[in-house]
Design a protein around this motif. Structure first.
Motif, PDB file in Angstrom:
ATOM      1  N   LEU A 192      15.940  29.516   5.849  1.00 52.44           N
ATOM      2  CA  LEU A 192      15.754  28.081   6.016  1.00 52.44           C
ATOM      3  C   LEU A 192      14.404  27.864   6.700  1.00 52.44           C
ATOM      4  CD1 LEU A 192      16.702  25.117   5.992  1.00 52.44           C
ATOM      5  CD2 LEU A 192      17.856  25.579   8.172  1.00 52.44           C
ATOM      6  N   PHE A 193      13.526  27.147   6.020  1.00 53.38           N
ATOM      7  CA  PHE A 193      12.176  26.839   6.493  1.00 53.38           C
ATOM      8  C   PHE A 193      12.160  25.362   6.862  1.00 53.38           C
ATOM      9  CE2 PHE A 193       7.958  25.303   4.763  1.00 53.38           C
ATOM     10  CZ  PHE A 193       7.235  25.631   5.889  1.00 53.38           C
ATOM     11  N   GLU A 194      11.960  25.062   8.151  1.00 56.10           N
ATOM     12  CA  GLU A 194      12.011  23.682   8.635  1.00 56.10           C
ATOM     13  C   GLU A 194      10.665  23.260   9.206  1.00 56.10           C
ATOM     14  OE1 GLU A 194      16.416  23.164  10.394  1.00 56.10           O
ATOM     15  OE2 GLU A 194      15.223  24.723  11.384  1.00 56.10           O
ATOM     16  N   THR A 195      10.242  22.049   8.844  1.00 56.95           N
ATOM     17  CA  THR A 195       9.060  21.419   9.436  1.00 56.95           C
ATOM     18  C   THR A 195       9.422  19.967   9.707  1.00 56.95           C
ATOM     19  OG1 THR A 195       8.101  20.609   7.379  1.00 56.95           O
ATOM     20  CG2 THR A 195       7.508  22.867   8.026  1.00 56.95           C
ATOM     21  N   PRO A 196       8.619  19.276  10.506  1.00 59.30           N
ATOM     22  CA  PRO A 196       8.880  17.851  10.721  1.00 59.30           C
ATOM     23  C   PRO A 196       8.863  17.036   9.429  1.00 59.30           C
ATOM     24  CG  PRO A 196       7.356  18.654  12.380  1.00 59.30           C
ATOM     25  CD  PRO A 196       7.535  19.759  11.376  1.00 59.30           C
ATOM     26  N   SER A 197       8.162  17.531   8.404  1.00 63.54           N
ATOM     27  CA  SER A 197       8.060  16.761   7.158  1.00 63.54           C
ATOM     28  C   SER A 197       9.060  17.205   6.090  1.00 63.54           C
ATOM     29  CB  SER A 197       6.637  16.823   6.615  1.00 63.54           C
ATOM     30  OG  SER A 197       6.178  18.144   6.561  1.00 63.54           O
ATOM     31  N   GLY A 198       9.953  18.158   6.400  1.00 63.62           N
ATOM     32  CA  GLY A 198      10.964  18.533   5.416  1.00 63.62           C
ATOM     33  C   GLY A 198      11.431  19.968   5.564  1.00 63.62           C
ATOM     34  N   LEU A 253       0.853  -1.191   0.000  1.00 59.80           N
ATOM     35  CA  LEU A 253       0.000   0.000   0.000  1.00 59.80           C
ATOM     36  C   LEU A 253       0.886   1.237   0.000  1.00 59.80           C
ATOM     37  CD1 LEU A 253      -2.950   0.916   0.172  1.00 59.80           C
ATOM     38  CD2 LEU A 253      -2.691   0.939   2.636  1.00 59.80           C
ATOM     39  N   GLN A 254       0.619   2.133  -0.926  1.00 55.81           N
ATOM     40  CA  GLN A 254       1.433   3.333  -1.053  1.00 55.81           C
ATOM     41  C   GLN A 254       0.636   4.556  -0.637  1.00 55.81           C
ATOM     42  OE1 GLN A 254       2.859   3.689  -4.995  1.00 55.81           O
ATOM     43  NE2 GLN A 254       4.915   4.237  -4.375  1.00 55.81           N
ATOM     44  N   ASN A 255       1.316   5.481   0.048  1.00 53.31           N
ATOM     45  CA  ASN A 255       0.671   6.730   0.434  1.00 53.31           C
ATOM     46  C   ASN A 255       0.768   7.697  -0.740  1.00 53.31           C
ATOM     47  OD1 ASN A 255      -0.271   9.022   1.586  1.00 53.31           O
ATOM     48  ND2 ASN A 255       1.165   9.048   3.299  1.00 53.31           N
ATOM     49  N   THR A 256      -0.377   8.008  -1.341  1.00 55.15           N
ATOM     50  CA  THR A 256      -0.365   8.875  -2.515  1.00 55.15           C
ATOM     51  C   THR A 256      -0.727  10.318  -2.181  1.00 55.15           C
ATOM     52  OG1 THR A 256      -2.642   8.249  -2.987  1.00 55.15           O
ATOM     53  CG2 THR A 256      -0.900   7.017  -4.114  1.00 55.15           C
ATOM     54  N   THR A 257      -1.085  10.607  -0.938  1.00 59.23           N
ATOM     55  CA  THR A 257      -1.391  11.990  -0.585  1.00 59.23           C
ATOM     56  C   THR A 257      -0.091  12.770  -0.438  1.00 59.23           C
ATOM     57  OG1 THR A 257      -1.430  11.488   1.758  1.00 59.23           O
ATOM     58  CG2 THR A 257      -3.533  11.412   0.611  1.00 59.23           C
ATOM     59  N   LYS A 258      -0.045  13.903  -1.095  1.00 59.07           N
ATOM     60  CA  LYS A 258       1.150  14.726  -1.059  1.00 59.07           C
ATOM     61  C   LYS A 258       0.869  15.951  -0.199  1.00 59.07           C
ATOM     62  CE  LYS A 258       4.773  15.471  -4.240  1.00 59.07           C
ATOM     63  NZ  LYS A 258       5.262  15.658  -5.536  1.00 59.07           N
ATOM     64  N   GLU A 259       1.788  16.245   0.703  1.00 59.70           N
ATOM     65  CA  GLU A 259       1.627  17.435   1.519  1.00 59.70           C
ATOM     66  C   GLU A 259       1.873  18.665   0.665  1.00 59.70           C
ATOM     67  OE1 GLU A 259       3.585  17.547   5.274  1.00 59.70           O
ATOM     68  OE2 GLU A 259       3.325  15.411   5.527  1.00 59.70           O
ATOM     69  N   ARG A 260       1.054  19.663   0.890  1.00 57.84           N
ATOM     70  CA  ARG A 260       1.131  20.888   0.110  1.00 57.84           C
ATOM     71  C   ARG A 260       1.614  22.008   1.017  1.00 57.84           C
ATOM     72  NH1 ARG A 260      -2.133  24.940   0.169  1.00 57.84           N
ATOM     73  NH2 ARG A 260      -3.675  23.789   1.336  1.00 57.84           N
ATOM     74  N   THR A 261       2.649  22.712   0.593  1.00 52.46           N
ATOM     75  CA  THR A 261       3.157  23.856   1.333  1.00 52.46           C
ATOM     76  C   THR A 261       3.382  24.997   0.362  1.00 52.46           C
ATOM     77  OG1 THR A 261       4.266  22.465   2.961  1.00 52.46           O
ATOM     78  CG2 THR A 261       5.019  24.725   2.803  1.00 52.46           C
ATOM     79  N   LYS A 262       2.783  26.136   0.656  1.00 51.71           N
ATOM     80  CA  LYS A 262       3.036  27.347  -0.117  1.00 51.71           C
ATOM     81  C   LYS A 262       3.868  28.263   0.764  1.00 51.71           C
ATOM     82  CE  LYS A 262      -1.144  27.300  -2.900  1.00 51.71           C
ATOM     83  NZ  LYS A 262      -2.409  27.975  -3.162  1.00 51.71           N
ATOM     84  N   PHE A 263       4.995  28.730   0.238  1.00 48.94           N
ATOM     85  CA  PHE A 263       5.930  29.559   0.979  1.00 48.94           C
ATOM     86  C   PHE A 263       6.202  30.798   0.136  1.00 48.94           C
ATOM     87  CE2 PHE A 263      10.034  31.115   2.215  1.00 48.94           C
ATOM     88  CZ  PHE A 263      10.127  30.847   3.566  1.00 48.94           C
ATOM     89  N   ARG A 264       6.007  31.978   0.732  1.00 47.53           N
ATOM     90  CA  ARG A 264       6.180  33.215  -0.019  1.00 47.53           C
ATOM     91  C   ARG A 264       6.923  34.244   0.812  1.00 47.53           C
ATOM     92  NH1 ARG A 264       1.185  36.477  -1.463  1.00 47.53           N
ATOM     93  NH2 ARG A 264       2.319  38.355  -1.842  1.00 47.53           N
TER      94      ARG A 264
END
Length: 91
Positions: A76-82, A1-12
């Motif tokens: 540098l923008f850091e979150t637990p997911s990247g 089973l693959q996780n196909t949901t992609k996290e979306r981040t908008k950074f401006r």
């Protein structure tokens, strides 16, 4: 089973370039999580660091760095997911 949901981040970052060292960073994410922002000069020393809590999807950070000399800086923008790096120019 693959996780196909992609996290979306908008950074401006705006305005970029900034003439007076004042700028805003707006972040919109698909899920609530902690964020950490660090502004680095070319010499890699931390100029400014801001960390917020975990209960938001949307953040807006206002910066006033008029004491810094003109030049190129990196955010540098850091979150637990990247992490992401963005360029900031102060004229």
């Amino acid at each position: 089973l693959q996780n196909t949901t992609k996290e979306r981040t908008k950074f401006r970052i705006y305005p970029n370039p900034t003439k007076n060292g004042k700028f805003t960073i707006a972040i919109n994410m698909s899920k609530k999580q902690a964020v950490s922002l660090k502004v680095y000069g070319m010499g890699n020393n931390t100029v400014l660091s801001t960390k917020k809590g975990t209960e938001k999807k949307d953040y807006e950070f206002l910066y006033e760095l008029s004491q810094l000399p003109g030049g190129t800086y990196f955010v540098l923008f850091e979150t637990p997911s990247g992490d992401q790096v963005h360029k900031l120019v102060i004229e």
